[in-house]
Design an enzyme around this catalytic site. Structure first.
Site, PDB file in Angstrom:
ATOM      1  N   ARG A  29      -1.786  11.501  -5.431  1.00 29.74           N
ATOM      2  CA  ARG A  29      -0.969  10.321  -5.147  1.00 29.74           C
ATOM      3  C   ARG A  29      -1.424   9.683  -3.836  1.00 29.74           C
ATOM      4  O   ARG A  29      -1.985  10.343  -2.955  1.00 29.74           O
ATOM      5  CB  ARG A  29       0.513  10.668  -5.059  1.00 29.74           C
ATOM      6  N   HIS A  36       7.227  10.523   6.030  1.00 32.29           N
ATOM      7  CA  HIS A  36       8.174  11.339   6.783  1.00 32.29           C
ATOM      8  C   HIS A  36       9.602  10.819   6.611  1.00 32.29           C
ATOM      9  O   HIS A  36      10.430  10.921   7.496  1.00 32.29           O
ATOM     10  CB  HIS A  36       7.760  11.442   8.264  1.00 32.29           C
ATOM     11  N   ASP A  38      11.001  11.370   3.246  1.00 31.33           N
ATOM     12  CA  ASP A  38      11.583  12.093   2.092  1.00 31.33           C
ATOM     13  C   ASP A  38      12.543  13.188   2.542  1.00 31.33           C
ATOM     14  O   ASP A  38      13.649  13.314   2.008  1.00 31.33           O
ATOM     15  CB  ASP A  38      10.508  12.622   1.131  1.00 31.33           C
ATOM     16  N   GLY A 124      -7.098  18.846   0.859  1.00 33.76           N
ATOM     17  CA  GLY A 124      -6.776  18.741   2.285  1.00 33.76           C
ATOM     18  C   GLY A 124      -7.018  17.360   2.870  1.00 33.76           C
ATOM     19  O   GLY A 124      -7.117  17.207   4.076  1.00 33.76           O
ATOM     20  N   GLY A 126      -4.927  14.747   2.197  1.00 36.94           N
ATOM     21  CA  GLY A 126      -3.667  14.014   2.229  1.00 36.94           C
ATOM     22  C   GLY A 126      -3.387  13.231   0.962  1.00 36.94           C
ATOM     23  O   GLY A 126      -2.563  12.319   0.970  1.00 36.94           O
ATOM     24  N   SER A 128      -2.406  14.826  -1.754  1.00 37.16           N
ATOM     25  CA  SER A 128      -1.478  15.679  -2.474  1.00 37.16           C
ATOM     26  C   SER A 128      -2.121  16.574  -3.522  1.00 37.16           C
ATOM     27  O   SER A 128      -1.631  16.698  -4.651  1.00 37.16           O
ATOM     28  CB  SER A 128      -0.433  14.784  -3.131  1.00 37.16           C
ATOM     29  N   SER A 129      -3.210  17.231  -3.108  1.00 37.97           N
ATOM     30  CA  SER A 129      -3.862  18.134  -4.048  1.00 37.97           C
ATOM     31  C   SER A 129      -2.924  19.272  -4.450  1.00 37.97           C
ATOM     32  O   SER A 129      -2.967  19.742  -5.587  1.00 37.97           O
ATOM     33  CB  SER A 129      -5.165  18.676  -3.456  1.00 37.97           C
ATOM     34  N   ASP A 169       5.879  14.269  -3.034  1.00 39.47           N
ATOM     35  CA  ASP A 169       4.619  14.473  -3.755  1.00 39.47           C
ATOM     36  C   ASP A 169       4.838  14.940  -5.197  1.00 39.47           C
ATOM     37  O   ASP A 169       4.310  14.325  -6.131  1.00 39.47           O
ATOM     38  CB  ASP A 169       3.715  15.443  -2.985  1.00 39.47           C
ATOM     39  N   TYR A 218       3.760  19.445  11.076  1.00 38.61           N
ATOM     40  CA  TYR A 218       4.729  18.967  10.080  1.00 38.61           C
ATOM     41  C   TYR A 218       6.107  19.615  10.276  1.00 38.61           C
ATOM     42  O   TYR A 218       7.130  18.927  10.327  1.00 38.61           O
ATOM     43  CB  TYR A 218       4.184  19.252   8.680  1.00 38.61           C
TER      44      TYR A 218
HETATM   45  C1  GLA Z   1       3.508  15.527   2.943  1.00 40.49           C
HETATM   46  C2  GLA Z   1       4.711  16.214   2.325  1.00 40.49           C
HETATM   47  C3  GLA Z   1       5.708  15.193   1.785  1.00 40.49           C
HETATM   48  C4  GLA Z   1       6.031  14.127   2.816  1.00 40.49           C
HETATM   49  C5  GLA Z   1       4.754  13.571   3.442  1.00 40.49           C
HETATM   50  C6  GLA Z   1       5.021  12.628   4.565  1.00 40.49           C
HETATM   51  O1  GLA Z   1       2.756  14.874   1.956  1.00 40.49           O
HETATM   52  O2  GLA Z   1       4.301  17.019   1.239  1.00 40.49           O
HETATM   53  O3  GLA Z   1       6.871  15.848   1.354  1.00 40.49           O
HETATM   54  O4  GLA Z   1       6.909  14.620   3.783  1.00 40.49           O
HETATM   55  O5  GLA Z   1       3.922  14.619   3.938  1.00 40.49           O
HETATM   56  O6  GLA Z   1       5.632  11.485   4.077  1.00 40.49           O
END
Ligand code: GLA
Length: 361
Positions: A29, A36, A38, A124, A126, A128-129, A169, A218
């Protein structure tokens, strides 16, 4: 497989389908805006993309799940009754196989088999693997239900594997729809498919800086948001007037990011719905400034990549996407404004794709 003898001695056929290989593609995605938010009951506007993770599951009779990744090599053999507990999942080696173990523990597949993982998605970066893998595993393990149910299970697995992610994600990786971004309100889990204008081109550029949520700040950002929420309530539902009630400058800045980001998400969804691409792009650039300044999750490399992209003719806006601390930048462009092949780091022109639930036959 041939026929098997029943207790009566009569032969009956065993359905072939139980032995057949199952295959699922979990899309990655890109979050167009709303980071930040969700885990703060706020808003986000992500889309699923064509890059993803493919899982093949070949059932076997040995009552275990073996895992192999084409990129990372052979993994462990996991018992089907692996406890859904952090300690048990945390003992799985190598560490990359913990999410698969956690998915076995939460989805309880009816039988064992071999899991083979292949990714077109950079790991890795970002995009969303891990959620792409989780939703694909959910499909091959036979987890049914709507995107919200699938996402809740995958999020639980990520937590068992030691990463305190929000629902963003897995929800978009399961619930994305071709041609649409998904407006998500995490205070109610309400979603709205938002058509992406045909003339909007989305380009994702890898900064080359690798990150993992486990080692990044995070969890620290989540803790800061919780501290602010203890004073003014869930940040995604607070407004700018509430910020004055926060005493320290750090908590106030973190909360200001979340409050203003939610306003930007709503405006950006409206801008896209009315074809105001310039307006949507400007909000994306503002979002980057807020994530970099108030929320402090960007890096100098990511900042200069976002600035470079945003300054190019035909680029309407650019921002970091996802957790930050490295990873990718997403740019909203007029068609042809950026040629991904001309950039020094990996880059892709991406289109909104179906999530795993829409891909079911
Ligand atoms: C990562 C987390 C998500 C979200 C984003 C930031 O992708 O998996 O849940 O918090 O960071 O928006």
């Amino acid at each position: 497989m041939g026929p098997r003898a029943g207790s009566s001695g009569k032969e009956f056929p065993v359905p072939e389908v139980r032995r057949a290989e199952r295959r699922a593609v979990g899309p990655g995605r890109v979050n167009l805006i709303g980071d930040h938010t969700d885990y703060n009951q706020g808003l986000a506007l992500p889309m699923a993309i064509g890059l993803g993770v493919t899982v093949r599951f070949t059932p076997s009779t040995d009552g275990r799940v073996s895992v192999t990744s084409t990129a990372l090599g052979p993994g462990p053999e996991l018992p089907l009754d692996l406890p859904a507990e952090r300690a048990a999942v945390g003992r799985i080696e190598p560490a990359w196989a913990r999410l698969t173990g956690a998915m076995v523990a939460v989805s309880r597949p009816v039988g064992g088999g071999a899991v083979q993982i292949d990714a077109t998605l950079p790991i890795g970066a970002g995009l969303s693997s891990s959620a792409a893998l989780a939703v694909a595993l959910a499909e091959v393990f036979g987890v049914g239900g709507d995107p919200e149910a699938v996402a809740a299970l995958c999020q639980r697995a990520e937590h068992l594997a030691g990463v305190p992610v929000g629902a963003l994600d897995p929800l978009i990786c399961a619930g994305g729809r071709r041609g649409h971004a998904l407006l998500i309100d995490f205070s109610t889990m309400a979603t709205r498919q938002t058509p992406m204008p045909e003339e909007a081109e989305v380009v994702v550029v890898d900064s080359g800086q690798q990150r993992t949520l486990r080692t990044s700040a995070y969890a620290a950002r989540r803790a800061e948001c919780e501290a602010a929420a203890a004073v003014i309530g869930p940040l995604g539902r607070a407004d700018t007037a509430d910020l004055a009630r926060l005493s320290g400058p750090v908590l106030r800045a973190r909360a200001r990011h979340v409050v203003t980001e939610c306003l930007r998400v709503r405006s950006c969804a409206e801008a896209l719905a009315t074809g105001d691409l310039a307006g949507a792009g400007a909000l994306m650039t503002e979002s980057h400034q807020s994530l970099s300044g108030d929320f402090a999750v960007s890096t100098p490399v990511v900042d200069s990549l976002a600035e470079d992209l945003a300054s190019r003719p035909g680029v309407l806006g650019a921002r970091m996407t996802g957790a930050g601390f490295g990873g990718c930048v997403v740019a909203l462009c007029r068609p042809g404004a950026v040629d991904p092949a001309s950039l020094p780091t990996p880059a892709w022109r991406v289109r909104p794709a179906d999530g795993t639930v829409a891909r079911r036959g």
